[in-house]
Design an enzyme around this catalytic site. Structure first.
Site, PDB file in Angstrom:
ATOM      1  N   GLY A  10       0.857  -1.195   0.000  1.00  0.00           N
ATOM      2  CA  GLY A  10       0.000   0.000   0.000  1.00  0.00           C
ATOM      3  C   GLY A  10       0.884   1.232   0.000  1.00  0.00           C
ATOM      4  O   GLY A  10       0.577   2.244   0.632  1.00  0.00           O
ATOM      5  N   MET A  15      -1.034   6.095   4.563  1.00  0.00           N
ATOM      6  CA  MET A  15      -0.076   5.556   5.532  1.00  0.00           C
ATOM      7  C   MET A  15       1.200   5.072   4.855  1.00  0.00           C
ATOM      8  O   MET A  15       2.296   5.246   5.387  1.00  0.00           O
ATOM      9  CB  MET A  15      -0.720   4.417   6.331  1.00  0.00           C
ATOM     10  CG  MET A  15      -1.655   4.891   7.439  1.00  0.00           C
ATOM     11  SD  MET A  15      -0.829   5.966   8.622  1.00  0.00           S
ATOM     12  CE  MET A  15       0.442   4.888   9.242  1.00  0.00           C
ATOM     13  N   GLU A  36       1.989  -1.994  -4.683  1.00  0.00           N
ATOM     14  CA  GLU A  36       0.592  -1.569  -4.792  1.00  0.00           C
ATOM     15  C   GLU A  36      -0.151  -2.701  -5.495  1.00  0.00           C
ATOM     16  O   GLU A  36       0.466  -3.640  -5.993  1.00  0.00           O
ATOM     17  CB  GLU A  36       0.465  -0.248  -5.566  1.00  0.00           C
ATOM     18  CG  GLU A  36       0.591   1.002  -4.697  1.00  0.00           C
ATOM     19  CD  GLU A  36      -0.610   1.232  -3.780  1.00  0.00           C
ATOM     20  OE1 GLU A  36      -1.671   0.643  -4.030  1.00  0.00           O
ATOM     21  OE2 GLU A  36      -0.475   1.993  -2.808  1.00  0.00           O
ATOM     22  N   ALA A 117      -1.905  -4.307  14.852  1.00  0.00           N
ATOM     23  CA  ALA A 117      -2.391  -3.357  15.859  1.00  0.00           C
ATOM     24  C   ALA A 117      -3.313  -2.336  15.202  1.00  0.00           C
ATOM     25  O   ALA A 117      -3.004  -1.847  14.113  1.00  0.00           O
ATOM     26  CB  ALA A 117      -1.217  -2.639  16.518  1.00  0.00           C
ATOM     27  N   HIS A 150     -12.906  10.688  12.277  1.00  0.00           N
ATOM     28  CA  HIS A 150     -11.869  10.444  11.254  1.00  0.00           C
ATOM     29  C   HIS A 150     -12.251  11.126   9.947  1.00  0.00           C
ATOM     30  O   HIS A 150     -13.411  11.435   9.706  1.00  0.00           O
ATOM     31  CB  HIS A 150     -11.704   8.949  10.980  1.00  0.00           C
ATOM     32  CG  HIS A 150     -10.851   8.239  11.991  1.00  0.00           C
ATOM     33  ND1 HIS A 150     -11.367   7.717  13.154  1.00  0.00           N
ATOM     34  CD2 HIS A 150      -9.520   7.960  12.007  1.00  0.00           C
ATOM     35  CE1 HIS A 150     -10.389   7.143  13.841  1.00  0.00           C
ATOM     36  NE2 HIS A 150      -9.264   7.276  13.178  1.00  0.00           N
ATOM     37  N   HIS A 151     -11.264  11.232   9.066  1.00  0.00           N
ATOM     38  CA  HIS A 151     -11.405  11.807   7.731  1.00  0.00           C
ATOM     39  C   HIS A 151     -12.501  11.095   6.926  1.00  0.00           C
ATOM     40  O   HIS A 151     -12.838   9.931   7.184  1.00  0.00           O
ATOM     41  CB  HIS A 151     -10.072  11.719   6.985  1.00  0.00           C
ATOM     42  CG  HIS A 151      -9.527  10.322   6.868  1.00  0.00           C
ATOM     43  ND1 HIS A 151      -9.792   9.515   5.795  1.00  0.00           N
ATOM     44  CD2 HIS A 151      -8.762   9.580   7.712  1.00  0.00           C
ATOM     45  CE1 HIS A 151      -9.193   8.346   5.962  1.00  0.00           C
ATOM     46  NE2 HIS A 151      -8.566   8.352   7.129  1.00  0.00           N
ATOM     47  N   LYS A 154     -12.259   7.376   5.270  1.00  0.00           N
ATOM     48  CA  LYS A 154     -12.093   6.143   6.060  1.00  0.00           C
ATOM     49  C   LYS A 154     -13.217   5.174   5.739  1.00  0.00           C
ATOM     50  O   LYS A 154     -14.382   5.541   5.677  1.00  0.00           O
ATOM     51  CB  LYS A 154     -12.056   6.469   7.561  1.00  0.00           C
ATOM     52  CG  LYS A 154     -11.770   5.243   8.415  1.00  0.00           C
ATOM     53  CD  LYS A 154     -11.340   5.595   9.817  1.00  0.00           C
ATOM     54  CE  LYS A 154     -11.204   4.367  10.708  1.00  0.00           C
ATOM     55  NZ  LYS A 154     -10.162   3.417  10.230  1.00  0.00           N
ATOM     56  N   GLY A 160     -10.886   0.962  14.361  1.00  0.00           N
ATOM     57  CA  GLY A 160     -10.237  -0.121  15.114  1.00  0.00           C
ATOM     58  C   GLY A 160      -9.774   0.368  16.475  1.00  0.00           C
ATOM     59  O   GLY A 160      -9.814  -0.375  17.465  1.00  0.00           O
ATOM     60  N   THR A 161      -9.365   1.627  16.547  1.00  0.00           N
ATOM     61  CA  THR A 161      -8.898   2.176  17.829  1.00  0.00           C
ATOM     62  C   THR A 161     -10.048   2.317  18.817  1.00  0.00           C
ATOM     63  O   THR A 161      -9.882   2.034  20.013  1.00  0.00           O
ATOM     64  CB  THR A 161      -8.214   3.538  17.588  1.00  0.00           C
ATOM     65  OG1 THR A 161      -7.150   3.334  16.659  1.00  0.00           O
ATOM     66  CG2 THR A 161      -7.681   4.133  18.875  1.00  0.00           C
TER      67      THR A 161
HETATM   68  P1  NAP Z   1      -5.371   4.481   1.821  1.00  0.00           P
HETATM   69  O1  NAP Z   1      -4.823   5.853   1.698  1.00  0.00           O
HETATM   70  O2  NAP Z   1      -6.590   4.102   1.031  1.00  0.00           O
HETATM   71  O3  NAP Z   1      -4.169   3.483   1.476  1.00  0.00           O
HETATM   72  C1  NAP Z   1      -4.333   2.106   1.229  1.00  0.00           C
HETATM   73  C2  NAP Z   1      -3.416   1.754   0.081  1.00  0.00           C
HETATM   74  O4  NAP Z   1      -3.406   0.342  -0.103  1.00  0.00           O
HETATM   75  C3  NAP Z   1      -3.896   2.385  -1.237  1.00  0.00           C
HETATM   76  O5  NAP Z   1      -2.778   2.934  -1.904  1.00  0.00           O
HETATM   77  C4  NAP Z   1      -4.479   1.185  -1.974  1.00  0.00           C
HETATM   78  O6  NAP Z   1      -4.436   1.307  -3.369  1.00  0.00           O
HETATM   79  C5  NAP Z   1      -3.524   0.091  -1.507  1.00  0.00           C
HETATM   80  N1  NAP Z   1      -3.992  -1.265  -1.772  1.00  0.00           N
HETATM   81  C6  NAP Z   1      -5.259  -1.731  -1.838  1.00  0.00           C
HETATM   82  N2  NAP Z   1      -5.253  -3.036  -2.137  1.00  0.00           N
HETATM   83  C7  NAP Z   1      -3.945  -3.417  -2.260  1.00  0.00           C
HETATM   84  C8  NAP Z   1      -3.285  -4.647  -2.572  1.00  0.00           C
HETATM   85  N3  NAP Z   1      -3.973  -5.761  -2.817  1.00  0.00           N
HETATM   86  N4  NAP Z   1      -1.927  -4.676  -2.605  1.00  0.00           N
HETATM   87  C9  NAP Z   1      -1.234  -3.565  -2.381  1.00  0.00           C
HETATM   88  N5  NAP Z   1      -1.796  -2.355  -2.091  1.00  0.00           N
HETATM   89  C10 NAP Z   1      -3.141  -2.287  -2.019  1.00  0.00           C
HETATM   90  O7  NAP Z   1      -5.681   4.133   3.359  1.00  0.00           O
HETATM   91  P2  NAP Z   1      -4.905   4.606   4.671  1.00  0.00           P
HETATM   92  O8  NAP Z   1      -5.525   5.829   5.214  1.00  0.00           O
HETATM   93  O9  NAP Z   1      -3.429   4.570   4.435  1.00  0.00           O
HETATM   94  O10 NAP Z   1      -5.319   3.420   5.664  1.00  0.00           O
HETATM   95  C11 NAP Z   1      -5.043   2.065   5.363  1.00  0.00           C
HETATM   96  C12 NAP Z   1      -5.453   1.195   6.541  1.00  0.00           C
HETATM   97  O11 NAP Z   1      -4.653   1.516   7.684  1.00  0.00           O
HETATM   98  C13 NAP Z   1      -6.907   1.376   6.984  1.00  0.00           C
HETATM   99  O12 NAP Z   1      -7.428   0.125   7.398  1.00  0.00           O
HETATM  100  C14 NAP Z   1      -6.787   2.309   8.196  1.00  0.00           C
HETATM  101  O13 NAP Z   1      -7.859   2.184   9.110  1.00  0.00           O
HETATM  102  C15 NAP Z   1      -5.499   1.803   8.791  1.00  0.00           C
HETATM  103  N6  NAP Z   1      -4.770   2.720   9.673  1.00  0.00           N
HETATM  104  C16 NAP Z   1      -4.187   2.177  10.757  1.00  0.00           C
HETATM  105  C17 NAP Z   1      -3.412   2.959  11.589  1.00  0.00           C
HETATM  106  C18 NAP Z   1      -2.695   2.298  12.745  1.00  0.00           C
HETATM  107  O14 NAP Z   1      -1.950   2.974  13.473  1.00  0.00           O
HETATM  108  N7  NAP Z   1      -2.854   0.981  12.934  1.00  0.00           N
HETATM  109  C19 NAP Z   1      -3.264   4.323  11.332  1.00  0.00           C
HETATM  110  C20 NAP Z   1      -3.876   4.856  10.214  1.00  0.00           C
HETATM  111  C21 NAP Z   1      -4.626   4.048   9.364  1.00  0.00           C
HETATM  112  P3  NAP Z   1      -5.682   2.001  -4.146  1.00  0.00           P
HETATM  113  O15 NAP Z   1      -5.552   3.448  -3.861  1.00  0.00           O
HETATM  114  O16 NAP Z   1      -5.465   1.633  -5.585  1.00  0.00           O
HETATM  115  O17 NAP Z   1      -6.933   1.390  -3.574  1.00  0.00           O
END
Ligand code: NAP
Length: 262
Positions: A10, A15, A36, A117, A150-151, A154, A160-161
């Site tokens: 990703g 993130m 990706e 986490a 959140h934004h 989401k 999850g938090t």
């Molecule tokens: P995001 O901006 O949508 O990023 C997700 C990325 O993953 C996108 O670039 C997406 O591509 C890509 N992706 C989708 N399917 C994939 C695959 N099969 N292989 C490789 N890449 C793939 O989302 P985000 O805001 O970064 O959040 C992602 C996740 O992290 C969410 O579940 C969020 O709740 C979580 N999160 C966790 C924390 C923590 O501290 N644990 C903090 C922030 C966020 P496309 O754009 O083409 O779909």
């Protein structure tokens, strides 16, 4: 010194961009590969450190000692299966996994070390510890309600938090979360059920995440809040976890172990 090679899955997401930045800043880690989903418009683009964005997990894993993944649940499970086959450690912060997906993730931890986490911020994990300790001491005279914001992009709700905080409250009150979680209220709800743990969700704008635990008593209220203004602390925490996980035996490691919060 041999640097641990990180595969960022990703890699162009909100993130993923931050994780790449913090891998670059870590003294013991280096970016090994970036992934990706196949068909993504940026596949083949050059990224930092002469790394090219890839679309095939099996190929990308050849340049990795550990994976850091922030994507969507289906992608996380798909890529984790491949990492388990290849024997590569896995750190993921993807939220919204179903109970079946969590069970599969746990089963795969028999093959490789995994940290999953809902929040990698040290201070949010301290907040979870505070939530458990506060509710343990206050008992059922204080009603717990959790708020999260959140934004607008989401995908999963509640966050999850928020569920992690609800679980901490349930542990502090020595009760089963599934029996007491209240996610919606509308119409003639009647009085608040004894032992309810409420969670309310707001969405909008570009907010990286806010959480407040309200412990509401008679004539007084305790609030424990965390507000993010950037995603750096999530990414930095995930990168620290990745460095910690390299070389560990297979198993599902709680983030509390890394942060000494057990
Ligand atoms: P995001 O901006 O949508 O990023 C997700 C990325 O993953 C996108 O670039 C997406 O591509 C890509 N992706 C989708 N399917 C994939 C695959 N099969 N292989 C490789 N890449 C793939 O989302 P985000 O805001 O970064 O959040 C992602 C996740 O992290 C969410 O579940 C969020 O709740 C979580 N999160 C966790 C924390 C923590 O501290 N644990 C903090 C922030 C966020 P496309 O754009 O083409 O779909």
């Amino acid at each position: 010194m041999n640097h641990g090679r990180v595969l960022v899955v990703g890699a162009c997401g909100r993130m993923g961009e931050q994780v790449r930045k913090w891998v670059g800043a870590h003294e013991a880690l280096v970016l090994g590969a970036a992934l990706e989903v196949a068909g993504h418009p940026r596949i083949g683009d050059p990224l930092e450190d002469d790394i090219t964005l890839q679309g095939e997990i099996e190929e990308a894993l050849q340049s990795a000692d550990v994976v850091i993944d922030f994507t969507v649940p289906e992608a996380t499970l798909h890529n984790l299966r491949a990492a388990a086959e290849a024997g590569v450690a896995y750190v993921t912060g993807t939220t919204g996994l179903s109970s079946e997906q969590k069970a599969e993730l746990k089963a795969l931890s028999k093959k490789v070390p995994i940290i999953h986490a809902p929040n990698f911020s040290l201070s949010v994990n301290v907040m979870g510890w505070l939530a458990r300790e506060a509710t343990r001491r206050l008992g059922d005279a204080f009603d717990p309600e959790i708020f999260e914001l959140h934004h607008s992009a989401k995908r999963d709700a509640p966050s999850g938090t928020a569920l992690f905080l609800a679980e901490a409250v349930a542990e502090g009150q020595n009760q089963n979360l599934a029996e007491h979680l209240v996610l919606e209220r509308s119409g003639d709800t009647g009085p608040r059920p004894k032992g309810a743990i409420g969670v309310q969700t707001l969405r909008g704008g570009d907010n990286p995440g806010e959480h407040t635990l309200y412990l509401i008593g008679e004539g007084e209220r305790l609030e424990i809040s965390h507000r993010s203004s950037t995603r750096d602390h999530f990414a930095r925490g995930a990168v620290e976890c990745a460095a910690w996980l390299i070389g560990k035996k297979p198993g599902l490691y709680p983030i509390e172990t890394v942060y000494h919060l057990e």
